[in-house]
Design an enzyme around this catalytic site. Structure first.
Site, PDB file in Angstrom:
ATOM      1  N   THR A  10     -30.968 -14.285  26.041  1.00 39.75           N
ATOM      2  CA  THR A  10     -30.920 -12.952  26.734  1.00 39.75           C
ATOM      3  C   THR A  10     -32.307 -12.546  27.249  1.00 39.75           C
ATOM      4  OG1 THR A  10     -31.196 -11.620  24.553  1.00 39.75           O
ATOM      5  CG2 THR A  10     -28.815 -12.114  25.604  1.00 39.75           C
ATOM      6  N   LEU A  85     -36.301 -19.939  21.732  1.00 39.12           N
ATOM      7  CA  LEU A  85     -37.291 -19.085  22.340  1.00 39.12           C
ATOM      8  C   LEU A  85     -37.183 -17.636  21.817  1.00 39.12           C
ATOM      9  CD1 LEU A  85     -35.897 -20.136  26.239  1.00 39.12           C
ATOM     10  CD2 LEU A  85     -37.612 -21.017  24.634  1.00 39.12           C
ATOM     11  N   ALA A  87     -38.084 -14.468  19.649  1.00 41.72           N
ATOM     12  CA  ALA A  87     -39.072 -13.953  18.747  1.00 41.72           C
ATOM     13  C   ALA A  87     -38.988 -12.507  18.989  1.00 41.72           C
ATOM     14  CB  ALA A  87     -40.106 -14.601  19.419  1.00 41.72           C
ATOM     15  N   SER A 130     -47.343 -20.220  21.579  1.00 43.01           N
ATOM     16  CA  SER A 130     -48.087 -19.180  22.772  1.00 43.01           C
ATOM     17  C   SER A 130     -49.313 -19.474  22.694  1.00 43.01           C
ATOM     18  CB  SER A 130     -47.644 -17.928  22.240  1.00 43.01           C
ATOM     19  OG  SER A 130     -48.581 -17.139  22.765  1.00 43.01           O
ATOM     20  N   GLU A 132     -51.445 -17.337  22.404  1.00 41.05           N
ATOM     21  CA  GLU A 132     -52.054 -16.279  21.650  1.00 41.05           C
ATOM     22  C   GLU A 132     -52.579 -16.925  20.383  1.00 41.05           C
ATOM     23  OE1 GLU A 132     -52.177 -12.714  21.111  1.00 41.05           O
ATOM     24  OE2 GLU A 132     -52.153 -12.949  23.433  1.00 41.05           O
ATOM     25  N   TYR A 153     -48.388 -11.349  15.373  1.00 42.70           N
ATOM     26  CA  TYR A 153     -47.753 -12.305  16.382  1.00 42.70           C
ATOM     27  C   TYR A 153     -48.200 -13.563  16.351  1.00 42.70           C
ATOM     28  CZ  TYR A 153     -45.722 -14.366  20.704  1.00 42.70           C
ATOM     29  OH  TYR A 153     -45.199 -15.119  21.735  1.00 42.70           O
TER      30      TYR A 153
HETATM   31  P1  NAP Z   1     -38.446 -11.926  25.690  1.00 40.33           P
HETATM   32  O1  NAP Z   1     -37.862 -11.769  26.861  1.00 40.33           O
HETATM   33  O2  NAP Z   1     -38.936 -10.727  24.523  1.00 40.33           O
HETATM   34  O3  NAP Z   1     -37.026 -12.380  24.726  1.00 40.33           O
HETATM   35  C1  NAP Z   1     -37.230 -12.667  23.470  1.00 40.33           C
HETATM   36  C2  NAP Z   1     -35.604 -13.083  22.957  1.00 40.33           C
HETATM   37  O4  NAP Z   1     -35.818 -13.126  21.741  1.00 40.33           O
HETATM   38  C3  NAP Z   1     -34.719 -12.103  23.320  1.00 40.33           C
HETATM   39  O5  NAP Z   1     -33.331 -12.852  23.767  1.00 40.33           O
HETATM   40  C4  NAP Z   1     -34.318 -11.535  22.252  1.00 40.33           C
HETATM   41  O6  NAP Z   1     -32.938 -10.826  22.093  1.00 40.33           O
HETATM   42  C5  NAP Z   1     -34.400 -12.579  21.177  1.00 40.33           C
HETATM   43  N1  NAP Z   1     -34.653 -12.483  19.867  1.00 40.33           N
HETATM   44  C6  NAP Z   1     -35.522 -11.477  19.415  1.00 40.33           C
HETATM   45  N2  NAP Z   1     -35.517 -11.400  17.995  1.00 40.33           N
HETATM   46  C7  NAP Z   1     -34.357 -12.165  17.510  1.00 40.33           C
HETATM   47  C8  NAP Z   1     -33.956 -12.549  16.484  1.00 40.33           C
HETATM   48  N3  NAP Z   1     -34.426 -12.064  15.229  1.00 40.33           N
HETATM   49  N4  NAP Z   1     -32.863 -13.298  16.405  1.00 40.33           N
HETATM   50  C9  NAP Z   1     -32.406 -13.842  17.507  1.00 40.33           C
HETATM   51  N5  NAP Z   1     -32.731 -13.353  18.772  1.00 40.33           N
HETATM   52  C10 NAP Z   1     -33.754 -12.694  18.558  1.00 40.33           C
HETATM   53  O7  NAP Z   1     -39.477 -12.994  25.646  1.00 40.33           O
HETATM   54  P2  NAP Z   1     -39.590 -14.390  26.509  1.00 40.33           P
HETATM   55  O8  NAP Z   1     -40.707 -13.827  27.458  1.00 40.33           O
HETATM   56  O9  NAP Z   1     -38.517 -14.862  27.242  1.00 40.33           O
HETATM   57  O10 NAP Z   1     -40.448 -15.339  25.706  1.00 40.33           O
HETATM   58  C11 NAP Z   1     -39.639 -16.410  25.120  1.00 40.33           C
HETATM   59  C12 NAP Z   1     -40.027 -17.083  23.951  1.00 40.33           C
HETATM   60  O11 NAP Z   1     -41.396 -17.790  24.470  1.00 40.33           O
HETATM   61  C13 NAP Z   1     -40.652 -16.146  22.980  1.00 40.33           C
HETATM   62  O12 NAP Z   1     -40.572 -16.678  21.804  1.00 40.33           O
HETATM   63  C14 NAP Z   1     -42.180 -15.817  23.361  1.00 40.33           C
HETATM   64  O13 NAP Z   1     -42.701 -15.382  22.079  1.00 40.33           O
HETATM   65  C15 NAP Z   1     -42.520 -16.853  23.799  1.00 40.33           C
HETATM   66  N6  NAP Z   1     -43.835 -17.143  24.736  1.00 40.33           N
HETATM   67  C16 NAP Z   1     -43.730 -16.203  25.886  1.00 40.33           C
HETATM   68  C17 NAP Z   1     -44.692 -16.149  26.831  1.00 40.33           C
HETATM   69  C18 NAP Z   1     -44.695 -15.392  27.806  1.00 40.33           C
HETATM   70  O14 NAP Z   1     -45.666 -14.994  28.647  1.00 40.33           O
HETATM   71  N7  NAP Z   1     -43.331 -14.860  28.331  1.00 40.33           N
HETATM   72  C19 NAP Z   1     -45.711 -17.004  26.487  1.00 40.33           C
HETATM   73  C20 NAP Z   1     -45.534 -17.778  25.461  1.00 40.33           C
HETATM   74  C21 NAP Z   1     -44.728 -17.799  24.568  1.00 40.33           C
HETATM   75  P3  NAP Z   1     -32.568  -9.394  22.690  1.00 40.33           P
HETATM   76  O15 NAP Z   1     -32.566  -9.518  24.032  1.00 40.33           O
HETATM   77  O16 NAP Z   1     -31.417  -8.910  21.760  1.00 40.33           O
HETATM   78  O17 NAP Z   1     -33.800  -8.532  22.486  1.00 40.33           O
HETATM   79  O1  F7E Z   2     -50.844  -7.802  27.572  1.00 44.81           O
HETATM   80  C1  F7E Z   2     -53.624  -5.466  28.028  1.00 44.81           C
HETATM   81  C2  F7E Z   2     -53.425  -6.114  26.701  1.00 44.81           C
HETATM   82  O2  F7E Z   2     -48.427  -7.060  26.724  1.00 44.81           O
HETATM   83  C3  F7E Z   2     -51.723  -8.254  28.472  1.00 44.81           C
HETATM   84  C4  F7E Z   2     -46.523 -12.077  25.613  1.00 44.81           C
HETATM   85  O3  F7E Z   2     -45.507 -12.807  26.519  1.00 44.81           O
HETATM   86  O4  F7E Z   2     -48.206 -13.280  26.642  1.00 44.81           O
HETATM   87  C5  F7E Z   2     -47.860 -11.968  26.240  1.00 44.81           C
HETATM   88  O5  F7E Z   2     -48.864 -11.355  25.362  1.00 44.81           O
HETATM   89  C6  F7E Z   2     -53.168  -7.691  28.381  1.00 44.81           C
HETATM   90  C7  F7E Z   2     -53.663  -7.368  27.018  1.00 44.81           C
HETATM   91  O6  F7E Z   2     -49.188  -9.683  27.014  1.00 44.81           O
HETATM   92  C8  F7E Z   2     -51.897  -2.199  28.832  1.00 44.81           C
HETATM   93  O7  F7E Z   2     -54.314  -5.378  25.942  1.00 44.81           O
HETATM   94  C9  F7E Z   2     -53.858  -3.066  29.181  1.00 44.81           C
HETATM   95  O8  F7E Z   2     -54.821  -7.659  26.895  1.00 44.81           O
HETATM   96  O9  F7E Z   2     -48.652  -8.085  28.981  1.00 44.81           O
HETATM   97  P1  F7E Z   2     -49.059  -7.959  27.527  1.00 44.81           P
HETATM   98  P2  F7E Z   2     -49.836 -10.315  26.088  1.00 44.81           P
HETATM   99  O10 F7E Z   2     -50.469  -9.545  24.926  1.00 44.81           O
HETATM  100  O11 F7E Z   2     -51.066 -11.265  26.732  1.00 44.81           O
HETATM  101  C10 F7E Z   2     -48.605 -14.099  25.390  1.00 44.81           C
HETATM  102  C11 F7E Z   2     -48.951 -15.354  26.024  1.00 44.81           C
HETATM  103  C12 F7E Z   2     -47.244 -14.090  24.549  1.00 44.81           C
HETATM  104  O12 F7E Z   2     -46.841 -15.049  23.783  1.00 44.81           O
HETATM  105  C13 F7E Z   2     -46.580 -12.801  24.394  1.00 44.81           C
HETATM  106  O13 F7E Z   2     -45.437 -12.924  23.813  1.00 44.81           O
HETATM  107  O14 F7E Z   2     -52.782  -6.423  28.917  1.00 44.81           O
HETATM  108  N1  F7E Z   2     -52.931  -4.182  28.499  1.00 44.81           N
HETATM  109  N2  F7E Z   2     -52.934  -2.201  29.346  1.00 44.81           N
HETATM  110  C14 F7E Z   2     -51.738  -3.605  28.233  1.00 44.81           C
HETATM  111  N3  F7E Z   2     -50.695  -4.292  27.767  1.00 44.81           N
HETATM  112  C15 F7E Z   2     -49.749  -3.689  27.762  1.00 44.81           C
HETATM  113  N4  F7E Z   2     -48.502  -4.405  27.141  1.00 44.81           N
HETATM  114  N5  F7E Z   2     -49.610  -2.279  28.134  1.00 44.81           N
HETATM  115  C16 F7E Z   2     -50.308  -1.698  28.728  1.00 44.81           C
HETATM  116  O15 F7E Z   2     -50.560  -0.718  28.915  1.00 44.81           O
END
Ligand code: NAP
Ligand code: F7E
Length: 343
Positions: A10, A85, A87, A130, A132, A153
């Site tokens: 989702t 996926l 988290a 990630s 991160e 995280y």
């Molecule tokens: P997202 O939009 O936040 O989606 C997270 C998904 O995990 C949602 O379907 C959520 O369900 C589900 N979930 C959360 N807690 C759960 C639990 N306890 N049991 C089962 N399902 C659960 O994240 P995304 O951006 O698609 O990212 C996908 C994955 O890649 C994540 O693991 C994230 O940490 C990782 N990641 C993302 C990025 C990025 O930039 N997007 C980069 C690196 C790694 P609900 O819809 O019910 O909340």
């Molecule tokens: O923040 C700065 C904040 O929350 C990006 C996740 O998908 O990517 C994501 O993590 C930057 C940070 O993403 C605001 O401090 C400033 O430096 O969009 P973000 P993230 O923390 O990089 C990694 C790869 C993952 O794995 C994670 O799941 O933006 N920032 N002002 C802000 N961030 C937010 N959210 N809101 C602000 O107002």
């Protein structure tokens, strides 16, 4: 027909991955959480009633905190590929909910790996690792860069990374880590910075808001386009050997630069609208993430095509279009729920 199980179906990535796998002829199974309101808006367009012939996407209730459920699901579905996926994926929120983040983003992965082992099935396993995890390690970061996570995280993802490698080495499981740098889209969650900005630009342009409150504008990210990244996930599971890969654009962009591009694209000046609010700062920040995805390019033929500038424009256009489509019911809702002060 190949079968895949996607946890997190989702979410942003889960929805694009489900689309990709369905287009490739897979039968797709998704784990969804029971919630009191519908949480499937990103995949509703893919859903067909399972009673109808030709339905190939099936949803199952479950949660990464429930190991027994994961075993019964895997034993029942017998997937060829499992994409983990799911988290708690928000870095800022992980400081507020560190234990829950550890339980789902960290321990959840070993519950799923253990379920694969206990169910006795042969499958390929993808772990959503990630950038991160690199945290304070200076850029450019690649598969050999030391991990130095800067949040609960990031630390939970490091745990999941290592248990995935351990199951590969200990049990011969085809298990890989995709170490993905930030990737975004019009389906990005509204509290991540890119979507927060582009959604706000659309609302300011429509005269519904005037101010956007932000935290640290100096951090550097390597933002790519989510549909391209799910293609990379799939390619990792089609490879001859299980190996971990970085996916990134290699192009740095500050939050300020993303803001500037997004506001400019709508004919607005961000200086007139953006205000600082310290509640969006993190106890420890990740200053600079710039990925080197050359291994993915040479081994998988994967290369990012969309950079942060193009992405900002795609997302602004989509948020403006969504606002125009959805009409007054949507317009009346606040930019963020009143309780969501952390992100
Ligand atoms: P997202 O939009 O936040 O989606 C997270 C998904 O995990 C949602 O379907 C959520 O369900 C589900 N979930 C959360 N807690 C759960 C639990 N306890 N049991 C089962 N399902 C659960 O994240 P995304 O951006 O698609 O990212 C996908 C994955 O890649 C994540 O693991 C994230 O940490 C990782 N990641 C993302 C990025 C990025 O930039 N997007 C980069 C690196 C790694 P609900 O819809 O019910 O909340
Ligand atoms: O923040 C700065 C904040 O929350 C990006 C996740 O998908 O990517 C994501 O993590 C930057 C940070 O993403 C605001 O401090 C400033 O430096 O969009 P973000 P993230 O923390 O990089 C990694 C790869 C993952 O794995 C994670 O799941 O933006 N920032 N002002 C802000 N961030 C937010 N959210 N809101 C602000 O107002």
């Amino acid at each position: 027909m190949k079968k895949a199980l996607i946890t997190g179906i989702t979410g942003q990535d889960g929805s694009y991955l489900a689309e990709l796998l369905l287009s490739k002829g897979y039968e797709v199974h998704g784990l969804i959480r029971r919630s009191s309101t519908f949480n499937t808006s990103r995949i509703d367009h893919l859903y067909k009633d399972p009673h109808e012939p030709g339905a190939r996407m099936f949803l199952h209730y479950g949660d990464l905190s429930d190991g027994a459920r994961l075993v019964t699901l895997l034993a029942g579905i017998h997937p060829d590929e499992v994409y983990n996926l799911a988290a708690q994926s928000h870095v800022r929120v992980s400081f507020d909910e560190p234990e829950h983040t550890g339980d789902t983003t960290g321990i959840g992965s070993i519950r799923l790996l253990e379920a694969v082992r206990l169910a006795g099935i042969q499958c390929r396993f993808y772990q959503a690792s990630s950038s991160e995890m690199f945290g304070a390690s200076p850029p450019p970061q690649n598969e050999d860069t030391l991990f130095y996570p800067r949040s609960p995280y990031g630390a939970a993802k490091v745990y999941s990374y290592w248990v995935t490698r351990n199951y590969r080495e200990a049990y011969g499981l085809f298990a890989v880590n995709g170490i993905l740098f930030n990737h975004e889209s019009p389906r990005r969650g509204e509290t991540f910075v890119t979507r927060k900005i582009t959604r706000s630009v659309a609302r300011i342009k429509a005269g519904l808001e005037h101010n956007l409150y932000m935290g640290n504008l100096d951090s550097v990210r390597d933002w790519g386009y989510a549909p391209e990244y799910v293609e990379g996930m799939w390619r990792m599971l089609q490879a001859d050997e299980p190996r971990d890969y970085v996916l990134a654009t290699g192009v740095p962009c500050t939050v300020k630069e993303f803001l500037e591009t997004a506001f400019d694209h709508a004919g607005l000046d961000w200086h007139d609208h953006v205000k600082f609010d310290e509640r969006y700062l993190r106890p420890t920040e990740v200053d600079s993430l710039i990925g080197d995805a050359s291994h993915a390019e040479s081994a998988l033929g994967w290369k990012a095509g969309v950079d942060a500038t193009q992405l900002a424009r795609i997302m602004v256009d989509a948020d403006i279009a969504a606002l125009e489509c959805e009409g007054s019911a949507w317009i009346d809702t606040p930019l963020l729920p009143a309780w969501d002060k952390a992100s």
